[in-house]
Enzyme design. Structure first.
Site, mmCIF file in Angstrom:
data_model
loop_
_atom_site.group_PDB
_atom_site.id
_atom_site.type_symbol
_atom_site.label_atom_id
_atom_site.label_comp_id
_atom_site.label_asym_id
_atom_site.label_seq_id
_atom_site.Cartn_x
_atom_site.Cartn_y
_atom_site.Cartn_z
ATOM 1 N N HIS A 18 0.837 -1.204 0.000
ATOM 2 C CA HIS A 18 0.000 0.000 0.000
ATOM 3 C C HIS A 18 0.877 1.261 0.000
ATOM 4 O O HIS A 18 2.111 1.169 -0.002
ATOM 5 C CB HIS A 18 -0.978 -0.026 1.178
ATOM 6 C CG HIS A 18 -0.313 -0.203 2.521
ATOM 7 N ND1 HIS A 18 0.543 0.730 3.051
ATOM 8 C CD2 HIS A 18 -0.364 -1.216 3.419
ATOM 9 C CE1 HIS A 18 0.980 0.322 4.220
ATOM 10 N NE2 HIS A 18 0.456 -0.867 4.474
ATOM 11 N N HIS A 21 3.745 1.567 2.554
ATOM 12 C CA HIS A 21 4.965 0.869 2.145
ATOM 13 C C HIS A 21 5.683 1.674 1.049
ATOM 14 O O HIS A 21 6.908 1.773 1.032
ATOM 15 C CB HIS A 21 4.659 -0.499 1.524
ATOM 16 C CG HIS A 21 4.007 -1.499 2.434
ATOM 17 N ND1 HIS A 21 2.830 -2.121 2.104
ATOM 18 C CD2 HIS A 21 4.385 -2.006 3.622
ATOM 19 C CE1 HIS A 21 2.511 -2.977 3.056
ATOM 20 N NE2 HIS A 21 3.429 -2.928 3.995
ATOM 21 N N CYS A 128 0.447 -8.670 20.594
ATOM 22 C CA CYS A 128 -0.230 -8.113 19.413
ATOM 23 C C CYS A 128 0.276 -8.872 18.184
ATOM 24 O O CYS A 128 1.471 -8.812 17.871
ATOM 25 C CB CYS A 128 0.057 -6.620 19.252
ATOM 26 S SG CYS A 128 -0.633 -5.968 17.704
ATOM 27 N N CYS A 131 1.746 -6.462 15.448
ATOM 28 C CA CYS A 131 3.151 -6.070 15.634
ATOM 29 C C CYS A 131 4.046 -7.280 15.788
ATOM 30 O O CYS A 131 5.268 -7.151 15.702
ATOM 31 C CB CYS A 131 3.312 -5.226 16.891
ATOM 32 S SG CYS A 131 2.506 -3.633 16.846
ATOM 33 N N CYS A 145 -3.611 -2.385 21.130
ATOM 34 C CA CYS A 145 -2.322 -1.873 20.682
ATOM 35 C C CYS A 145 -2.524 -0.520 19.991
ATOM 36 O O CYS A 145 -3.457 -0.347 19.210
ATOM 37 C CB CYS A 145 -1.711 -2.887 19.704
ATOM 38 S SG CYS A 145 -0.328 -2.243 18.762
ATOM 39 N N HIS A 148 -2.456 -0.946 16.296
ATOM 40 C CA HIS A 148 -3.478 -1.834 15.719
ATOM 41 C C HIS A 148 -4.769 -1.796 16.535
ATOM 42 O O HIS A 148 -5.168 -2.805 17.139
ATOM 43 C CB HIS A 148 -2.955 -3.269 15.636
ATOM 44 C CG HIS A 148 -1.746 -3.399 14.770
ATOM 45 N ND1 HIS A 148 -0.468 -3.390 15.276
ATOM 46 C CD2 HIS A 148 -1.635 -3.505 13.416
ATOM 47 C CE1 HIS A 148 0.398 -3.498 14.268
ATOM 48 N NE2 HIS A 148 -0.285 -3.556 13.132
ATOM 49 N N LYS A 295 -3.647 6.644 9.602
ATOM 50 C CA LYS A 295 -2.509 5.951 9.005
ATOM 51 C C LYS A 295 -2.977 5.001 7.909
ATOM 52 O O LYS A 295 -3.930 4.264 8.100
ATOM 53 C CB LYS A 295 -1.795 5.160 10.110
ATOM 54 C CG LYS A 295 -0.631 4.303 9.644
ATOM 55 C CD LYS A 295 -0.171 3.378 10.785
ATOM 56 C CE LYS A 295 0.875 2.392 10.291
ATOM 57 N NZ LYS A 295 1.137 1.320 11.270
ATOM 58 N N LYS A 298 -2.576 -1.860 5.935
ATOM 59 C CA LYS A 298 -3.412 -2.989 5.562
ATOM 60 C C LYS A 298 -4.404 -3.298 6.675
ATOM 61 O O LYS A 298 -5.608 -3.402 6.469
ATOM 62 C CB LYS A 298 -2.501 -4.191 5.304
ATOM 63 C CG LYS A 298 -3.167 -5.544 5.332
ATOM 64 C CD LYS A 298 -3.855 -5.839 4.007
ATOM 65 C CE LYS A 298 -4.401 -7.255 3.954
ATOM 66 N NZ LYS A 298 -5.622 -7.410 4.739
HETATM 67 ZN ZN LIG Z 1 0.229 -3.878 17.254
#
Ligand SMILES: [Zn+2]
Length: 503
Positions: A18, A21, A128, A131, A145, A148, A295, A298
């Site tokens: 994406h 990246h 997580c 991560c 997280c 996330h 942000k 994905k």
């Molecule tokens: Zn995370």
């Protein structure tokens, strides 16, 4: 001469590439191209992180055997980066045997040199999967997280091998403070110094034997924790532990995102110190591409397709937009409105229009041959020399946004010079000597611009270079940004440099 060795983060094979990246890859590529432009040998490595739990979960979800899934994802990422003109010399996949050898060798080297640094312990915490790490209280907000927020943290209790990270706090702190190991930009360095000053906890570096991953040396039933394995890719890509890896190692630069600084700026140098391997010179942690203030990633499901963004105005324009507008230091917004505005302002009406005007005047007034001009530099030459020096300073400091802005300033200088000197008036008045001087100076400016543009927009820089009658490519021709010489060259209007979008 040792190659300038730079790397990007390796990406998890659990979804399509994406824009987030893409920023990292094109930024690192511009840095690689900048070093090549100066005549340095460069070794640029990118790749895939294929040993993560979530990669296998993604393969399962897609109903594919892991190996076939990984091959397809690797091809998808590599071909996307090539489409964006990334010039990597190597593509490292952490499922390759050369990487498993490097991981085994580094762990064995720690076992041999600092056996007390590895010990068996029990860990209990919240994990997580996004991560692939245990999260401390400061990294958890609303039970999730920070990176996330859409994922559940998984309570986990395991008996496994630990790395005595706490022991390396002072040496890592000293290396960052002294600049022996540079963490840039300063905002990230200060964050890392605060983490180090607060003290470090030892970390679990193995998992109960998983079906996927690298066996932990000296154990019967443990797998190397995916992050511990992934970081070593930068070293295994040099051929480590075979003799000769020092031709590339230590790395000059690891380019990463700001979310993974603790791994790269604290754990990685500690691992290397424990093994007695020299530290990389620098980690550069860029900010995030944001879409509507969130942000782009994905896992968070923000939907802006990289293919759509590339197709909008072509790969060079996307590279330009990401580095000029989003930037390589802080977070920046991506929007199609801003992308269109930059394309039209900086490229179609900026560099593209200037190149078309100047080459058209050379064709009309001088039959396409660049006149010799004057021996005394014109104001545009002086400005070009100064701006090229500023550009060099910005690139050396990894201020990619600043360097791109300097390029646009030179375009403005040239447009101002055209207005001030009105070549069409000189032609009408029959002032051939002065017209020669003005046209020659403008042609030299275009040659500079093709060199300055090459790290950012390699294909378009090549089109301009060729239109200026130059053989080969601008990719190693920095000297011509400082002292452009184009007298006698045959130029033509560049073909479709930055076409105006259909209204
Ligand atoms: Zn995370």
């Amino acid at each position: 001469m040792k190659s300038y060795y730079l790397t990007t983060a390796i990406d998890y094979s659990n979804g399509d590439p994406h824009l987030g990246h893409a920023l990292e890859k094109v930024g690192a590529d511009a840095i690689a191209r900048w070093h090549r432009l100066r005549g340095e040998p460069v070794h640029f490595v990118m790749g895939m992180d294929e040993n993560a739990q979530k990669v296998i979960l993604a393969a399962d979800a897609a109903g594919r055997p892991p190996a076939a899934w990984l091959d397809a994802m690797s091809e998808r990422f590599d071909s996307t980066w090539k489409r964006l003109e990334c010039s990597h010399d190597d593509w490292m996949r952490t499922t390759e045997p050369r990487h498993a050898r490097g991981v085994k060798a580094l762990i064995e080297q720690i076992q041999a040199r600092n056996p007390d640094d590895l010990f068996v312990g029990e860990y209990e915490g919240r994990y997580c999967v996004g991560c692939e790490e245990f999260k401390s209280e400061s990294q958890i907000v609303n039970g999730r997280c920070i990176e996330h927020p859409s994922r559940e943290l998984v309570p986990t209790k395991e008996r496994n091998t630990f790395f005595r990270l706490s022991r390396w706090r002072d040496p890592v702190l000293a290396a960052i403070r002294s600049g022996a190991f540079r963490v840039e930009p300063a905002i990230r360095r200060n964050e890392m110094l605060r983490v180090l000053e607060d003290g470090l906890q030892d970390i679990s570096i193995s998992r109960g034997r998983l079906a996927w991953g690298i066996p932990f040396p000296g154990t019967a039933d443990e797998t190397v924790y995916v992050w511990f394995d992934a970081l070593i890719n930068y070293l295994s890509a040099t051929g480590y532990p075979d003799a000769g890896y020092e031709k590339l190692w230590p790395a000059d630069l690891h380019v990463i995102g700001k979310g993974i600084t603790r791994f790269h700026c604290i754990i990685w140098p500690a691992m290397l110190m424990a093994a007695g391997v020299p530290l990389p010179a620098m980690v550069w942690a860029h900010g995030y591409v944001q879409w509507g203030g969130a942000k782009v990633s994905k896992s968070e499901g923000t939907s802006v397709s990289l293919d759509e963004a590339i197709e909008r105005h072509g790969p060079d324009a996307l590279r330009w937009f990401l580095l000029r507008e989003v930037g390589f230091e802080n977070d920046g917004d991506f929007s199609f409105e801003r992308f269109d505005a930059r394309y039209e302002g900086d490229l179609a009406n900026g560099l593209g229009n200037l190149a078309a005007r100047v080459t058209a005047m050379l064709e009309k007034y001088r039959g396409g041959i660049v006149p010799v001009g004057a021996h005394v530099p014109e104001p545009l030459d002086t400005a070009g020399t100064e701006l090229a020096a500023e550009y060099a300073s910005a690139m050396a400091a990894i201020d990619l946004k600043g360097a791109a802005e300097i390029l646009s300033r030179l375009v403005s200088e040239a447009n101002g010079y055209i207005v001030a000197n009105a070549p069409w008036t000189l032609a009408k008045a029959g002032d051939d000597a002065r017209l020669d001087v003005v046209l020659a100076s403008l042609a030299r400016c275009l040659l500079r611009l093709s060199v300055l543009a090459s790290p950012f927009m390699p294909a378009k820089a090549q089109v301009l270079w060729t239109a200026l009658g130059q053989p080969g490519s601008p990719e190693k021709e920095w000297r011509l940004a400082l002292q452009p010489d184009l007298a006698g060259a045959r130029v033509a209007k560049p073909d479709n440099l930055f076409p105006k979008p259909a209204a």
